[in-house]
Design an enzyme around this catalytic site. Structure first.
Site, PDB file in Angstrom:
ATOM      1  N   SER A 181       0.870  -1.181   0.000  1.00 24.82           N
ATOM      2  CA  SER A 181       0.000   0.000   0.000  1.00 24.82           C
ATOM      3  C   SER A 181       0.901   1.222   0.000  1.00 24.82           C
ATOM      4  O   SER A 181       2.078   1.123   0.384  1.00 24.82           O
ATOM      5  CB  SER A 181      -0.836   0.007   1.280  1.00 24.82           C
ATOM      6  N   TYR A 227      -1.579  -0.871  11.091  1.00 28.17           N
ATOM      7  CA  TYR A 227      -1.692  -1.181   9.656  1.00 28.17           C
ATOM      8  C   TYR A 227      -0.411  -0.741   8.947  1.00 28.17           C
ATOM      9  O   TYR A 227       0.163  -1.481   8.157  1.00 28.17           O
ATOM     10  CB  TYR A 227      -2.919  -0.470   9.058  1.00 28.17           C
TER      11      TYR A 227
HETATM   12  N1  LIG Z   1      -8.795  -0.675  -0.574  1.00 26.67           N
HETATM   13  C1  LIG Z   1      -7.753   0.115  -0.410  1.00 26.67           C
HETATM   14  O1  LIG Z   1      -7.884   1.359  -0.373  1.00 26.67           O
HETATM   15  C2  LIG Z   1      -6.361  -0.479  -0.314  1.00 26.67           C
HETATM   16  C3  LIG Z   1      -5.275   0.391  -0.480  1.00 26.67           C
HETATM   17  C4  LIG Z   1      -3.996  -0.126  -0.383  1.00 26.67           C
HETATM   18  C5  LIG Z   1      -3.797  -1.467  -0.151  1.00 26.67           C
HETATM   19  N2  LIG Z   1      -4.867  -2.291   0.017  1.00 26.67           N
HETATM   20  C6  LIG Z   1      -4.592  -3.722   0.270  1.00 26.67           C
HETATM   21  O2  LIG Z   1      -5.184  -4.498  -0.753  1.00 26.67           O
HETATM   22  C7  LIG Z   1      -5.436  -5.817  -0.265  1.00 26.67           C
HETATM   23  C8  LIG Z   1      -6.849  -6.218  -0.635  1.00 26.67           C
HETATM   24  O3  LIG Z   1      -7.776  -5.410   0.067  1.00 26.67           O
HETATM   25  P1  LIG Z   1      -9.143  -4.874  -0.557  1.00 26.67           P
HETATM   26  O4  LIG Z   1      -9.036  -3.415  -0.617  1.00 26.67           O
HETATM   27  O5  LIG Z   1      -9.517  -5.626  -1.745  1.00 26.67           O
HETATM   28  O6  LIG Z   1     -10.107  -5.167   0.701  1.00 26.67           O
HETATM   29  P2  LIG Z   1     -11.334  -6.180   0.887  1.00 26.67           P
HETATM   30  O7  LIG Z   1     -12.383  -5.922  -0.141  1.00 26.67           O
HETATM   31  O8  LIG Z   1     -11.731  -6.063   2.329  1.00 26.67           O
HETATM   32  O9  LIG Z   1     -10.702  -7.629   0.626  1.00 26.67           O
HETATM   33  C9  LIG Z   1      -9.811  -8.214   1.554  1.00 26.67           C
HETATM   34  C10 LIG Z   1      -9.650  -9.683   1.249  1.00 26.67           C
HETATM   35  O10 LIG Z   1      -8.738 -10.226   2.208  1.00 26.67           O
HETATM   36  C11 LIG Z   1      -9.267 -11.414   2.732  1.00 26.67           C
HETATM   37  N3  LIG Z   1      -8.845 -11.689   4.095  1.00 26.67           N
HETATM   38  C12 LIG Z   1      -8.884 -10.908   5.172  1.00 26.67           C
HETATM   39  N4  LIG Z   1      -8.451 -11.580   6.256  1.00 26.67           N
HETATM   40  C13 LIG Z   1      -8.120 -12.817   5.823  1.00 26.67           C
HETATM   41  C14 LIG Z   1      -7.600 -13.989   6.445  1.00 26.67           C
HETATM   42  N5  LIG Z   1      -7.310 -14.052   7.754  1.00 26.67           N
HETATM   43  N6  LIG Z   1      -7.359 -15.087   5.686  1.00 26.67           N
HETATM   44  C15 LIG Z   1      -7.631 -15.077   4.360  1.00 26.67           C
HETATM   45  N7  LIG Z   1      -8.124 -14.012   3.706  1.00 26.67           N
HETATM   46  C16 LIG Z   1      -8.369 -12.899   4.449  1.00 26.67           C
HETATM   47  C17 LIG Z   1     -10.774 -11.243   2.663  1.00 26.67           C
HETATM   48  O11 LIG Z   1     -11.376 -12.535   2.509  1.00 26.67           O
HETATM   49  P3  LIG Z   1     -12.165 -13.321   3.638  1.00 26.67           P
HETATM   50  O12 LIG Z   1     -12.646 -12.311   4.649  1.00 26.67           O
HETATM   51  O13 LIG Z   1     -13.269 -13.991   2.876  1.00 26.67           O
HETATM   52  O14 LIG Z   1     -11.170 -14.283   4.143  1.00 26.67           O
HETATM   53  C18 LIG Z   1     -10.955 -10.450   1.378  1.00 26.67           C
HETATM   54  O15 LIG Z   1     -11.093 -11.307   0.266  1.00 26.67           O
HETATM   55  C19 LIG Z   1      -5.162  -5.773   1.248  1.00 26.67           C
HETATM   56  O16 LIG Z   1      -3.898  -6.320   1.511  1.00 26.67           O
HETATM   57  C20 LIG Z   1      -5.172  -4.275   1.562  1.00 26.67           C
HETATM   58  O17 LIG Z   1      -4.400  -3.963   2.696  1.00 26.67           O
HETATM   59  C21 LIG Z   1      -6.155  -1.834  -0.070  1.00 26.67           C
END
Ligand SMILES: NC(=O)c1ccc[n+]([C@@H]2O[C@H](COP(=O)([O-])OP(=O)(O)OC[C@H]3O[C@@H](n4cnc5c(N)ncnc54)[C@H](OP(=O)(O)O)[C@@H]3O)[C@@H](O)[C@H]2O)c1
Length: 270
Positions: A132, A145
Protein backbone atom coordinates in the site's frame (compact mmCIF):
# COMPACT_ATOMS: atom_id res chain seq x y z
CA UNK A 1 1.13 -23.89 -20.81
CA UNK A 2 -1.12 -21.49 -18.87
CA UNK A 3 0.63 -20.03 -15.81
CA UNK A 4 -0.94 -21.25 -12.55
CA UNK A 5 -1.78 -18.45 -10.09
CA UNK A 6 -2.91 -18.44 -6.47
CA UNK A 7 -4.47 -15.24 -5.18
CA UNK A 8 -5.34 -14.86 -1.51
CA UNK A 9 -8.26 -12.67 -0.47
CA UNK A 10 -10.19 -13.39 -3.68
CA UNK A 11 -13.61 -13.10 -2.02
CA UNK A 12 -13.76 -9.31 -2.35
CA UNK A 13 -12.30 -6.10 -3.76
CA UNK A 14 -8.88 -6.14 -5.43
CA UNK A 15 -8.46 -9.91 -5.09
CA UNK A 16 -11.81 -10.72 -6.69
CA UNK A 17 -11.24 -8.27 -9.56
CA UNK A 18 -7.72 -9.62 -10.16
CA UNK A 19 -8.85 -13.27 -10.15
CA UNK A 20 -11.49 -12.36 -12.75
CA UNK A 21 -9.06 -10.40 -14.97
CA UNK A 22 -6.33 -13.06 -14.87
CA UNK A 23 -8.83 -15.85 -15.67
CA UNK A 24 -10.10 -13.79 -18.64
CA UNK A 25 -6.50 -13.45 -19.80
CA UNK A 26 -5.96 -17.20 -19.92
CA UNK A 27 -4.28 -17.83 -16.56
CA UNK A 28 -5.25 -20.88 -14.47
CA UNK A 29 -6.47 -19.10 -11.37
CA UNK A 30 -7.03 -20.39 -7.84
CA UNK A 31 -8.82 -17.89 -5.60
CA UNK A 32 -8.54 -18.38 -1.84
CA UNK A 33 -10.34 -16.79 1.11
CA UNK A 34 -12.23 -17.70 4.26
CA UNK A 35 -15.65 -16.82 2.77
CA UNK A 36 -15.57 -19.49 0.06
CA UNK A 37 -19.21 -18.93 -0.98
CA UNK A 38 -18.41 -15.30 -1.88
CA UNK A 39 -16.07 -16.62 -4.58
CA UNK A 40 -18.88 -18.55 -6.36
CA UNK A 41 -19.28 -15.42 -8.53
CA UNK A 42 -15.81 -16.19 -9.98
CA UNK A 43 -16.60 -19.79 -10.99
CA UNK A 44 -18.27 -18.88 -14.34
CA UNK A 45 -14.92 -17.36 -15.39
CA UNK A 46 -13.12 -20.62 -14.62
CA UNK A 47 -11.59 -19.53 -11.31
CA UNK A 48 -11.12 -22.48 -8.92
CA UNK A 49 -11.84 -21.64 -5.31
CA UNK A 50 -10.27 -22.84 -2.06
CA UNK A 51 -11.10 -22.09 1.57
CA UNK A 52 -8.03 -20.66 3.24
CA UNK A 53 -7.28 -18.62 6.33
CA UNK A 54 -3.89 -16.90 6.20
CA UNK A 55 -3.48 -17.21 9.97
CA UNK A 56 -3.97 -20.98 9.88
CA UNK A 57 -0.85 -22.87 8.82
CA UNK A 58 -2.77 -26.11 8.15
CA UNK A 59 -5.18 -24.42 5.76
CA UNK A 60 -2.33 -22.69 3.87
CA UNK A 61 -0.33 -25.94 3.61
CA UNK A 62 -3.42 -27.84 2.42
CA UNK A 63 -4.24 -25.15 -0.19
CA UNK A 64 -0.73 -25.24 -1.72
CA UNK A 65 -0.73 -29.08 -1.68
CA UNK A 66 -4.14 -29.11 -3.42
CA UNK A 67 -2.84 -26.85 -6.23
CA UNK A 68 0.43 -28.76 -6.65
CA UNK A 69 -1.45 -32.11 -6.71
CA UNK A 70 -3.87 -30.79 -9.37
CA UNK A 71 -1.56 -28.71 -11.55
CA UNK A 72 1.92 -30.01 -10.80
CA UNK A 73 3.17 -26.46 -10.24
CA UNK A 74 2.37 -22.98 -8.98
CA UNK A 75 3.91 -20.17 -11.04
CA UNK A 76 2.54 -17.02 -9.43
CA UNK A 77 1.56 -16.24 -5.84
CA UNK A 78 -0.41 -13.04 -5.23
CA UNK A 79 -0.41 -12.22 -1.51
CA UNK A 80 -3.44 -9.96 -1.41
CA UNK A 81 -5.40 -10.96 1.74
CA UNK A 82 -5.28 -8.14 4.23
CA UNK A 83 -7.22 -5.64 6.30
CA UNK A 84 -6.71 -2.50 8.37
CA UNK A 85 -6.87 -2.53 12.14
CA UNK A 86 -7.07 1.23 12.61
CA UNK A 87 -6.94 2.91 16.00
CA UNK A 88 -4.51 4.94 18.11
CA UNK A 89 -1.39 2.91 18.92
CA UNK A 90 -2.21 3.32 22.61
CA UNK A 91 -5.78 2.04 22.18
CA UNK A 92 -5.29 -1.08 20.04
CA UNK A 93 -4.75 -4.17 22.17
CA UNK A 94 -1.60 -6.16 21.47
CA UNK A 95 -3.85 -9.11 20.66
CA UNK A 96 -5.47 -7.11 17.84
CA UNK A 97 -2.06 -5.75 16.79
CA UNK A 98 -0.66 -9.29 16.61
CA UNK A 99 -3.59 -10.42 14.50
CA UNK A 100 -2.98 -7.47 12.12
CA UNK A 101 0.64 -8.57 11.67
CA UNK A 102 -0.34 -12.26 11.39
CA UNK A 103 -2.74 -11.59 8.49
CA UNK A 104 -0.86 -8.86 6.60
CA UNK A 105 2.74 -9.99 7.08
CA UNK A 106 3.18 -13.51 8.43
CA UNK A 107 0.40 -14.97 6.26
CA UNK A 108 2.08 -13.60 3.14
CA UNK A 109 5.51 -14.75 4.34
CA UNK A 110 4.26 -18.27 5.11
CA UNK A 111 2.65 -18.65 1.69
CA UNK A 112 5.92 -17.49 0.10
CA UNK A 113 7.82 -20.13 2.11
CA UNK A 114 5.39 -22.81 0.93
CA UNK A 115 5.64 -21.96 -2.79
CA UNK A 116 9.37 -21.18 -3.00
CA UNK A 117 10.74 -24.77 -3.06
CA UNK A 118 8.71 -25.59 -6.20
CA UNK A 119 9.56 -22.25 -7.82
CA UNK A 120 13.28 -22.76 -7.09
CA UNK A 121 13.18 -26.28 -8.59
CA UNK A 122 11.64 -24.96 -11.81
CA UNK A 123 13.78 -21.80 -11.69
CA UNK A 124 10.66 -19.76 -12.37
CA UNK A 125 8.14 -17.91 -10.25
CA UNK A 126 6.60 -14.60 -9.30
CA UNK A 127 5.54 -13.47 -5.85
CA UNK A 128 3.35 -10.37 -5.91
CA UNK A 129 2.86 -8.74 -2.52
CA UNK A 130 -0.01 -6.28 -2.22
CA UNK A 131 1.35 -3.57 0.00
CA UNK A 132 0.00 0.00 0.00
CA UNK A 133 1.06 3.61 -0.08
CA UNK A 134 0.50 3.03 3.66
CA UNK A 135 3.76 1.05 3.49
CA UNK A 136 5.56 4.29 2.66
CA UNK A 137 3.69 7.08 4.48
CA UNK A 138 2.17 6.67 7.95
CA UNK A 139 -0.82 8.73 9.07
CA UNK A 140 -1.92 9.02 12.68
CA UNK A 141 -4.38 6.32 13.89
CA UNK A 142 -3.19 3.70 11.44
CA UNK A 143 -0.03 2.67 13.30
CA UNK A 144 -0.54 -1.10 13.27
CA UNK A 145 -1.69 -1.18 9.66
CA UNK A 146 1.31 0.96 8.65
CA UNK A 147 3.61 -1.27 10.70
CA UNK A 148 2.27 -4.29 8.78
CA UNK A 149 2.69 -2.70 5.34
CA UNK A 150 6.13 -1.19 6.15
CA UNK A 151 7.11 -4.71 7.29
CA UNK A 152 5.79 -6.24 4.06
CA UNK A 153 7.85 -3.71 2.07
CA UNK A 154 11.05 -4.58 3.95
CA UNK A 155 10.41 -8.30 3.79
CA UNK A 156 9.79 -8.10 0.03
CA UNK A 157 12.96 -6.04 -0.55
CA UNK A 158 15.02 -8.68 1.29
CA UNK A 159 13.32 -11.63 -0.40
CA UNK A 160 13.62 -10.08 -3.88
CA UNK A 161 17.40 -10.32 -3.92
CA UNK A 162 17.50 -13.68 -2.12
CA UNK A 163 15.44 -15.42 -4.81
CA UNK A 164 16.39 -13.46 -7.95
CA UNK A 165 19.33 -15.88 -8.60
CA UNK A 166 16.74 -18.70 -8.80
CA UNK A 167 14.76 -16.90 -11.53
CA UNK A 168 12.02 -15.74 -9.14
CA UNK A 169 10.66 -12.17 -9.15
CA UNK A 170 9.25 -10.48 -6.05
CA UNK A 171 7.09 -7.49 -6.88
CA UNK A 172 5.36 -4.99 -4.59
CA UNK A 173 2.06 -3.35 -5.54
CA UNK A 174 1.29 -0.09 -3.73
CA UNK A 175 -2.35 0.89 -4.21
CA UNK A 176 -3.74 4.28 -3.15
CA UNK A 177 -7.40 4.59 -2.09
CA UNK A 178 -9.50 1.83 -3.70
CA UNK A 179 -13.29 1.32 -3.37
CA UNK A 180 -13.53 -2.03 -1.58
CA UNK A 181 -14.59 -3.38 1.82
CA UNK A 182 -11.19 -2.29 3.18
CA UNK A 183 -12.32 1.29 4.10
CA UNK A 184 -15.49 0.35 6.01
CA UNK A 185 -13.62 -2.43 7.91
CA UNK A 186 -10.67 -0.15 8.82
CA UNK A 187 -12.93 2.67 9.96
CA UNK A 188 -15.24 0.37 11.95
CA UNK A 189 -12.13 -0.82 13.79
CA UNK A 190 -11.04 2.79 14.30
CA UNK A 191 -14.36 3.81 15.78
CA UNK A 192 -14.65 0.69 17.97
CA UNK A 193 -11.13 1.05 19.36
CA UNK A 194 -11.59 4.74 20.15
CA UNK A 195 -15.03 4.68 21.81
CA UNK A 196 -13.64 5.64 25.22
CA UNK A 197 -10.38 7.07 23.97
CA UNK A 198 -8.58 10.26 24.92
CA UNK A 199 -7.94 10.56 21.16
CA UNK A 200 -11.67 10.46 20.29
CA UNK A 201 -11.94 14.07 19.05
CA UNK A 202 -8.89 13.76 16.80
CA UNK A 203 -10.02 10.31 15.62
CA UNK A 204 -13.43 11.73 14.63
CA UNK A 205 -11.72 14.50 12.64
CA UNK A 206 -9.45 11.99 10.94
CA UNK A 207 -12.35 9.63 10.13
CA UNK A 208 -14.47 12.51 8.77
CA UNK A 209 -11.60 13.71 6.56
CA UNK A 210 -11.01 10.17 5.25
CA UNK A 211 -14.71 9.48 4.59
CA UNK A 212 -14.95 12.70 2.52
CA UNK A 213 -12.41 11.27 0.07
CA UNK A 214 -14.07 7.87 -0.29
CA UNK A 215 -16.22 8.66 -3.39
CA UNK A 216 -13.03 9.68 -5.17
CA UNK A 217 -11.34 6.34 -4.55
CA UNK A 218 -10.46 4.30 -7.63
CA UNK A 219 -12.23 1.14 -8.72
CA UNK A 220 -10.37 -2.12 -7.95
CA UNK A 221 -9.92 -2.89 -11.67
CA UNK A 222 -7.18 -0.18 -11.70
CA UNK A 223 -5.10 -2.42 -9.41
CA UNK A 224 -6.09 -5.65 -11.16
CA UNK A 225 -4.76 -4.18 -14.44
CA UNK A 226 -1.58 -3.02 -12.69
CA UNK A 227 -1.01 -6.53 -11.29
CA UNK A 228 -1.47 -8.02 -14.78
CA UNK A 229 1.03 -5.48 -16.16
CA UNK A 230 3.55 -6.35 -13.41
CA UNK A 231 3.13 -10.09 -14.02
CA UNK A 232 3.56 -9.73 -17.76
CA UNK A 233 6.55 -7.35 -17.65
CA UNK A 234 9.66 -8.97 -19.10
CA UNK A 235 11.86 -7.15 -16.57
CA UNK A 236 9.48 -6.22 -13.74
CA UNK A 237 10.12 -3.24 -11.49
CA UNK A 238 10.46 -3.77 -7.74
CA UNK A 239 7.26 -1.79 -7.07
CA UNK A 240 4.24 -0.47 -8.94
CA UNK A 241 1.68 2.05 -7.69
CA UNK A 242 -1.73 3.30 -8.85
CA UNK A 243 -5.09 4.40 -7.50
CA UNK A 244 -6.44 7.47 -5.73
CA UNK A 245 -3.62 9.74 -4.44
CA UNK A 246 -0.97 7.02 -4.87
CA UNK A 247 1.46 8.99 -7.05
CA UNK A 248 1.11 12.37 -5.20
CA UNK A 249 1.50 10.65 -1.81
CA UNK A 250 4.64 8.79 -2.87
CA UNK A 251 6.05 11.95 -4.42
CA UNK A 252 5.27 13.91 -1.26
CA UNK A 253 7.17 11.27 0.78
CA UNK A 254 10.19 11.73 -1.50
CA UNK A 255 10.15 15.52 -1.48
CA UNK A 256 9.08 16.48 2.04
CA UNK A 257 11.14 16.07 5.16
CA UNK A 258 9.57 14.41 8.24
CA UNK A 259 8.84 17.79 9.87
CA UNK A 260 6.89 18.97 6.80
CA UNK A 261 4.86 15.74 6.64
CA UNK A 262 4.14 15.91 10.38
CA UNK A 263 2.84 19.45 10.08
CA UNK A 264 0.48 18.38 7.26
CA UNK A 265 -0.97 15.60 9.42
CA UNK A 266 -1.22 17.82 12.51
CA UNK A 267 -3.01 20.45 10.41
CA UNK A 268 -5.51 17.79 9.29
CA UNK A 269 -6.35 16.96 12.92
CA UNK A 270 -6.85 20.59 14.03
N1 LIG B 1 -8.79 -0.68 -0.57
C1 LIG B 1 -7.75 0.12 -0.41
O1 LIG B 1 -7.88 1.36 -0.37
C2 LIG B 1 -6.36 -0.48 -0.31
C3 LIG B 1 -5.28 0.39 -0.48
C4 LIG B 1 -4.00 -0.13 -0.38
C5 LIG B 1 -3.80 -1.47 -0.15
N2 LIG B 1 -4.87 -2.29 0.02
C6 LIG B 1 -4.59 -3.72 0.27
O2 LIG B 1 -5.18 -4.50 -0.75
C7 LIG B 1 -5.44 -5.82 -0.27
C8 LIG B 1 -6.85 -6.22 -0.64
O3 LIG B 1 -7.78 -5.41 0.07
P1 LIG B 1 -9.14 -4.87 -0.56
O4 LIG B 1 -9.04 -3.42 -0.62
O5 LIG B 1 -9.52 -5.63 -1.75
O6 LIG B 1 -10.11 -5.17 0.70
P2 LIG B 1 -11.33 -6.18 0.89
O7 LIG B 1 -12.38 -5.92 -0.14
O8 LIG B 1 -11.73 -6.06 2.33
O9 LIG B 1 -10.70 -7.63 0.63
C9 LIG B 1 -9.81 -8.21 1.55
C10 LIG B 1 -9.65 -9.68 1.25
O10 LIG B 1 -8.74 -10.23 2.21
C11 LIG B 1 -9.27 -11.41 2.73
N3 LIG B 1 -8.85 -11.69 4.10
C12 LIG B 1 -8.88 -10.91 5.17
N4 LIG B 1 -8.45 -11.58 6.26
C13 LIG B 1 -8.12 -12.82 5.82
C14 LIG B 1 -7.60 -13.99 6.44
N5 LIG B 1 -7.31 -14.05 7.75
N6 LIG B 1 -7.36 -15.09 5.69
C15 LIG B 1 -7.63 -15.08 4.36
N7 LIG B 1 -8.12 -14.01 3.71
C16 LIG B 1 -8.37 -12.90 4.45
C17 LIG B 1 -10.77 -11.24 2.66
O11 LIG B 1 -11.38 -12.54 2.51
P3 LIG B 1 -12.17 -13.32 3.64
O12 LIG B 1 -12.65 -12.31 4.65
O13 LIG B 1 -13.27 -13.99 2.88
O14 LIG B 1 -11.17 -14.28 4.14
C18 LIG B 1 -10.95 -10.45 1.38
O15 LIG B 1 -11.09 -11.31 0.27
C19 LIG B 1 -5.16 -5.77 1.25
O16 LIG B 1 -3.90 -6.32 1.51
C20 LIG B 1 -5.17 -4.27 1.56
O17 LIG B 1 -4.40 -3.96 2.70
C21 LIG B 1 -6.16 -1.83 -0.07
Amino acid sequence: MQPVVLISGASSGIGMETAHLLAENGYTVYGAARRVERMDALKPYGVKTIGMDVVDDKSMTAAIKHILDNEGRLDILINNAGFGFYGAVEDVSLEDARYQMEVNVLGAARLAQLVLPGMRDRRYGKIINISSIAGKVATPFGGWYHASKFALEGLSDSLRNEVKPFGIDVILIEPGGIKTEWGPIAFDNLEKSSEKSVYKVAVTKFATAFRKTMDKHSDPDVIAKLILKAIEAERPKARYSAGYMAKPTLLMRKLLCDKMLDSLFLQMLK
